[in-house]
Design a protein around this motif. Sequence first.
Motif, PDB file in Angstrom:
ATOM      1  N   PRO A  49     -19.497  38.072  22.321  1.00  0.00           N
ATOM      2  CA  PRO A  49     -18.907  38.174  20.973  1.00  0.00           C
ATOM      3  C   PRO A  49     -19.039  39.558  20.360  1.00  0.00           C
ATOM      4  O   PRO A  49     -18.254  39.932  19.489  1.00  0.00           O
ATOM      5  CB  PRO A  49     -19.677  37.124  20.165  1.00  0.00           C
ATOM      6  CG  PRO A  49     -20.919  36.840  20.940  1.00  0.00           C
ATOM      7  CD  PRO A  49     -20.579  37.065  22.375  1.00  0.00           C
ATOM      8  N   GLY A  50     -20.014  40.330  20.816  1.00  0.00           N
ATOM      9  CA  GLY A  50     -20.242  41.647  20.209  1.00  0.00           C
ATOM     10  C   GLY A  50     -19.098  42.626  20.387  1.00  0.00           C
ATOM     11  O   GLY A  50     -18.932  43.546  19.592  1.00  0.00           O
ATOM     12  N   ILE A  51     -18.286  42.447  21.446  1.00  0.00           N
ATOM     13  CA  ILE A  51     -17.204  43.417  21.684  1.00  0.00           C
ATOM     14  C   ILE A  51     -15.892  42.969  21.036  1.00  0.00           C
ATOM     15  O   ILE A  51     -14.881  43.650  21.135  1.00  0.00           O
ATOM     16  CB  ILE A  51     -16.985  43.651  23.194  1.00  0.00           C
ATOM     17  CG1 ILE A  51     -16.555  42.350  23.894  1.00  0.00           C
ATOM     18  CG2 ILE A  51     -18.219  44.241  23.849  1.00  0.00           C
ATOM     19  CD1 ILE A  51     -16.028  42.577  25.307  1.00  0.00           C
ATOM     20  N   ALA A  52     -15.889  41.789  20.415  1.00  0.00           N
ATOM     21  CA  ALA A  52     -14.678  41.266  19.760  1.00  0.00           C
ATOM     22  C   ALA A  52     -14.840  41.321  18.242  1.00  0.00           C
ATOM     23  O   ALA A  52     -15.884  41.723  17.726  1.00  0.00           O
ATOM     24  CB  ALA A  52     -14.422  39.837  20.223  1.00  0.00           C
ATOM     25  N   ASP A  53     -13.781  40.956  17.539  1.00  0.00           N
ATOM     26  CA  ASP A  53     -13.803  40.879  16.070  1.00  0.00           C
ATOM     27  C   ASP A  53     -13.161  39.544  15.709  1.00  0.00           C
ATOM     28  O   ASP A  53     -11.942  39.422  15.685  1.00  0.00           O
ATOM     29  CB  ASP A  53     -13.022  42.058  15.482  1.00  0.00           C
ATOM     30  CG  ASP A  53     -13.104  42.120  13.970  1.00  0.00           C
ATOM     31  OD1 ASP A  53     -13.994  41.453  13.390  1.00  0.00           O
ATOM     32  OD2 ASP A  53     -12.270  42.814  13.343  1.00  0.00           O
TER      33      ASP A  53
END
Length: 439
Positions: A214-218
């Motif tokens: 989830p950290g690389i998405a928004d």
Amino acid sequence: MGSSVTAVSLRQEVTELLQELIRIDTTNPPGNETAAAELLRDYLEESGVQCELYAKIPERANLVARIPGRSDGPKFLFLSHTDVVLADAAEWSADPFGGELRDGEVWGRGALDMKGQVAAEAVAIASLAREGFEPAGDLIFCATADEEVGAGFGASWLCEEHPDAVRCDYLVNEGSGDRVVLGGRPFYLCSVSEKMSAPFRLRVRGRSGHASMPGIADNALVKAAPLIEALGAYKPERKLIPEVEALIETVTGERPTSPDELVQQARAVAPLLAEMVEPLLSLTLSPTMATASLKRNVIPAICDIVVDSRLLPGTTPEEQQRIVREVLGDGDYEIEVLESHGGTRSAIESPLWDAVASWVETVDPGARPAPICVAGFTDSHWFREAFGTVAYGFFPSRVMAIETAARLIHSSDERVPVEDLELGVSFLRHSAQSLLSRS
């Protein structure tokens, strides 16, 4: 309504016609309203009423019937629709398309919304024709397709493509007519205006990615959450509109000076009155649908929120959008207006109001009509916009309580008391004779 023999026969006539209408499945979609239009045409032509079918496609006909009057006289139209909403037979304790008569009530989908009024309007014009009624101007009965979905097969199409068939000065439609006791006194509600239906889509943007990282998405769904909460928590500014002021003045004898005072006055009379007027003091914003990722393991780049919104008569979608942006503040979102229908009003003082008032006084001495704005919207707005028609929602009901009817419309076990059907025929006949009597 003439002699008791006439009354009994009209009661039987409207009951049997409604039963036949309910047995024709006009669930919209797909509608298939032509079968209902043909039934009405056959019934009316037997009484000498001129009928015409108008259809954008063959299966979805609108019926327009008339008793012609003088060309210089006012035109008065009974408006109704023959389509109904879906009925799940498993939820009913009777066949939703059986048209069963049980304990003085006709059961079935559309009994209240609005084949009961269709039948009453047809019987009113047919009985007047049989009696040789010669109106000052045209008396018209219009049973349209496609009111429940509004996909362009019914009233809007008629007003645009066949205006001369349905042009009218006065119109009676669905919307209200319930007898309510407020502060110990009886009133019949008559809708003279309606809110605008102006739903919109709120599209929130982010960046997609695998749900395991989830950290690389928004996540657009997560970003949408506080916006949904903001819309849900918003307390709109209240305003007084003439119809609600007139309603409170009719019931209490005092004209309110502020929205808060109005709510207090209404609550002091009856909780029901406060419930009725509160949605009529402001716009409403109700988030109802959400769409985001279609896969469990994909973080959504887009989240769409559909918001149901009703605006006061005279409020524009542009004003609504400005308010929504103030509520939401800046952010990665767009607003798309999905439609904007309704939001029209008619004058409270008119010959049609006088006809309503004189009928109420005749059948229920001491009772008075009271104006109301409809929180939803009806097909009346097409006629107000196209022809400047004075259009009211009024189909009287005094046997079934307003709270009961509200629970049954669009729900299971929908039914209508025969006595209320007969009351409706009485009003429609009176209104036609009152408005169109030759001087």
